[in-house]
Every structure is written in C-alpha cells, then in structure tokens.
Scaffold this motif. Sequence first.
Motif, PDB file in Angstrom:
ATOM      1  N   ALA A 127       0.943   6.298   7.827  1.00 32.40           N
ATOM      2  CA  ALA A 127       1.451   6.101   9.189  1.00 32.40           C
ATOM      3  C   ALA A 127       1.032   4.742   9.737  1.00 32.40           C
ATOM      4  O   ALA A 127       1.830   4.026  10.362  1.00 32.40           O
ATOM      5  N   PHE A 128      -0.227   4.362   9.517  1.00 31.85           N
ATOM      6  CA  PHE A 128      -0.722   3.065   9.986  1.00 31.85           C
ATOM      7  C   PHE A 128       0.059   1.924   9.337  1.00 31.85           C
ATOM      8  O   PHE A 128       0.508   0.986  10.009  1.00 31.85           O
TER       9      PHE A 128
ATOM     10  N   LYS B 169       0.832  -1.207   0.000  1.00 30.90           N
ATOM     11  CA  LYS B 169       0.000   0.000   0.000  1.00 30.90           C
ATOM     12  C   LYS B 169       0.869   1.260   0.000  1.00 30.90           C
ATOM     13  O   LYS B 169       0.578   2.238  -0.693  1.00 30.90           O
ATOM     14  N   ILE B 170       1.959   1.241   0.762  1.00 30.50           N
ATOM     15  CA  ILE B 170       2.850   2.405   0.835  1.00 30.50           C
ATOM     16  C   ILE B 170       3.518   2.663  -0.513  1.00 30.50           C
ATOM     17  O   ILE B 170       3.461   3.773  -1.056  1.00 30.50           O
ATOM     18  N   VAL B 171       4.178   1.639  -1.064  1.00 31.65           N
ATOM     19  CA  VAL B 171       4.962   1.866  -2.284  1.00 31.65           C
ATOM     20  C   VAL B 171       4.069   2.106  -3.496  1.00 31.65           C
ATOM     21  O   VAL B 171       4.438   2.866  -4.403  1.00 31.65           O
ATOM     22  N   ALA B 172       2.889   1.480  -3.532  1.00 32.76           N
ATOM     23  CA  ALA B 172       1.969   1.737  -4.644  1.00 32.76           C
ATOM     24  C   ALA B 172       1.467   3.178  -4.592  1.00 32.76           C
ATOM     25  O   ALA B 172       1.346   3.843  -5.629  1.00 32.76           O
TER      26      ALA B 172
ATOM     27  N   ALA C 266       3.685   1.597  10.526  1.00 29.64           N
ATOM     28  CA  ALA C 266       3.771   0.965  11.848  1.00 29.64           C
ATOM     29  C   ALA C 266       3.716  -0.555  11.731  1.00 29.64           C
ATOM     30  O   ALA C 266       4.419  -1.267  12.468  1.00 29.64           O
ATOM     31  N   ARG C 267       2.941  -1.085  10.804  1.00 33.78           N
ATOM     32  CA  ARG C 267       2.862  -2.538  10.638  1.00 33.78           C
ATOM     33  C   ARG C 267       4.156  -3.092  10.029  1.00 33.78           C
ATOM     34  O   ARG C 267       4.590  -4.189  10.400  1.00 33.78           O
ATOM     35  N   VAL C 268       4.754  -2.348   9.131  1.00 32.43           N
ATOM     36  CA  VAL C 268       6.031  -2.780   8.583  1.00 32.43           C
ATOM     37  C   VAL C 268       7.096  -2.786   9.678  1.00 32.43           C
ATOM     38  O   VAL C 268       7.901  -3.723   9.794  1.00 32.43           O
ATOM     39  N   LEU C 269       7.087  -1.760  10.518  1.00 32.06           N
ATOM     40  CA  LEU C 269       8.055  -1.689  11.617  1.00 32.06           C
ATOM     41  C   LEU C 269       7.855  -2.833  12.608  1.00 32.06           C
ATOM     42  O   LEU C 269       8.833  -3.383  13.142  1.00 32.06           O
TER      43      LEU C 269
END
Length: 344
Positions: free
Chosen positions: A315-316, A268-271, A319-322
């Motif tokens: 941000a959400f 979701k982030i990179v897309a 946090a899951r990747v971290l």
Amino acid sequence: MQFAFTEDQLAITQAAREMLVETCQPADLRRMLAAQAARDAARWQTIVDMGLLGLLAPDEAAGMGLAPVDLVGIAEAAGYVGLPEPLVETAGIGVPLLAALGDASRLAAAIAGESVAIGYPGRRFVADADTAGTLLLADGDALHLVDAKDVGLTRQESIDPFRRLFRVDWTPTEATRQTIGWGDTADRGAVMTAAQLIGIGQRAIDLAVAYAKERNQFGKPIGSYQAIKHLIATAQVAVEFARPVVYAAAAELPLDSVASRARISHAKIVAGEAADLATRTAVQVHGAMGITWEIDVHFFLKRALALRADWGTTAFHTARVLERIMTLPTGPDLTFSSDVARAA
C-alpha cells in the motif's frame, strides 16, 4: 538510454554469486537450522575477505566507493541462495549510513565483518540484532547509534527460520542521538529487498524446473505436460519483467526524486509479486510433496513472505507510484524515462 552492466560490475557479481552458490546450498541451510546457528563463520569470513561489505564504502575508508547498482546483482544472488547472513543489510544499508555519519572506526569495523543492525522507523523488530556490533535505531524519526552491549534483546518468531528478529529494549540519550537523519535508508532497503526477491523467485523456478524434469507420471516427465510448462513459464515471465525494473531502481536511487522514488516502489511491488507467484508455483509443481518441510522450496517461499512485507508495505509503495503518475508527465516516452527521474 542504453542500460547495461559494465564488465567490472558483471565480474564482481559473478564472483560473489559463484561463492554464494558453492557455500550456501539447501543442505548447508539444513545443517545451520539443526544447529540453531546464526551464521556460518567460514562463509561470513569469505564475504569479508572478498570485500563485499565495503563495496559502497568510500575509498578513503578502505572501501570500493561503488554505487547501489554495483551491489544489486549481489543482493539478487543472496536471495537466490537464501543467504542467512546479513550481507545485504550491512553492505547495502548499514555501511552507507555509517559513512554518512562520519564514524570512521565503526565503519572500519563493519567492513571488517562486524555487522550492523537497522531499527528503521516503522520496523517493529530488528533483524540480526544478536550478531551485530552496532545498532542504528529509531526514537521517533531521530537516528541513534547504539552499542550492542547497551541493548536488551527478546527473540521474536518469524515465518522464515533464518530471519532472526528481535525486540530491542534500549534508552535513547543525547549521546546516542545523531545530528543527521535517516536519509535514503528506506529507499536503499526497498531496492536491496526487491533484488533479493528477484533472486528468490528465480531459485524457486529453477527448483520447479529441476523437479519437473525428474518426476515421472504416466511414463514421462511431468515437465512435458503443457499445464506444468505454462505454470512455470508464467512465473518466469513475471521474474523477467520485474528484474529490469529493480536494476533501473538501483541505478536511479541516488537521484532522490519523485520519479526515482516511484521507480523504487514499482520495483518493490513487482519483485514481491514475482517472488510470490514463483514460490507458490514451485510448491504446486511439487504436488503433495510441495507442502512438506523436506522440500527445499520452503526456504524460499518463507523468505519471500517475510521480505515482501519488509521496507514498506504494498500500500505504501503503491501510493508513491500514484503520486508520480498524478504529478509528473506520463506517456510512452516519459513514464519510464530516466530524464524525468533526473528532472523531477
């Protein structure tokens, strides 16, 4: 692990993509916008006739019993054309949720073209609620199944003119409350949104390339200048690097682990980043014309802005990747390993 789509998966995706590209051109979008139409009836019926709404429905419900990875390419194609109709949300999220609820009649209606609107917890407004027959709504964390006739709708403005958002007024009751929860709805939403963002980014790049070939300055096409080439190439690299992450997230979605959820968030982030870069680059390549509504890139720029904030903020998902990085093994052989996703 060797990851590749099967011939059947590629055939389904190609057929859907060809139909969408043929029936949903920017000129069609402009006609819909002028008419303030919620959907194109002929295109929606074609989607139904092709069985796309039932791809993820179980065989016993007259569906195809496929997995999210079978739909991800179609979601990408929907993004590529800027599809106004709720194909992705109905087929990728609503239908699987109705199947989990065991509501055979509503599931059959959804496969037959009665779209489903999703009011997931945290989603302030509900998309396409005005054309839905069934609404799946949240009261706190509880899931409620509500008939369209039992809600009041107030239209909300969206940056994307084809994203029809509504505030839904309704009364939760024991009759509407379901015994199961939302399950993996948020992850499905994130994956399918990421796939659409990849399609949006690719379409913006294609529009920029086409314009750069046609527009001449100082006696030659602007695409022959290195500055333009580098801008477009950088955007294309971002899309190409994001695409396999999205495909892997769709494949691993059923695993429901810390690692697979991190993969979904990564996708979701990179897309979102790739679509944002691609659409802004396309506007820049178009020059002064790029900031005008007459340029088709704006359909995709505005859809990217709207979808990037949907189904979880950056941000959400960060946090899951971290969480995955801090709690599971990392390294060249482990960070992107499907085996870790299965075991975690």
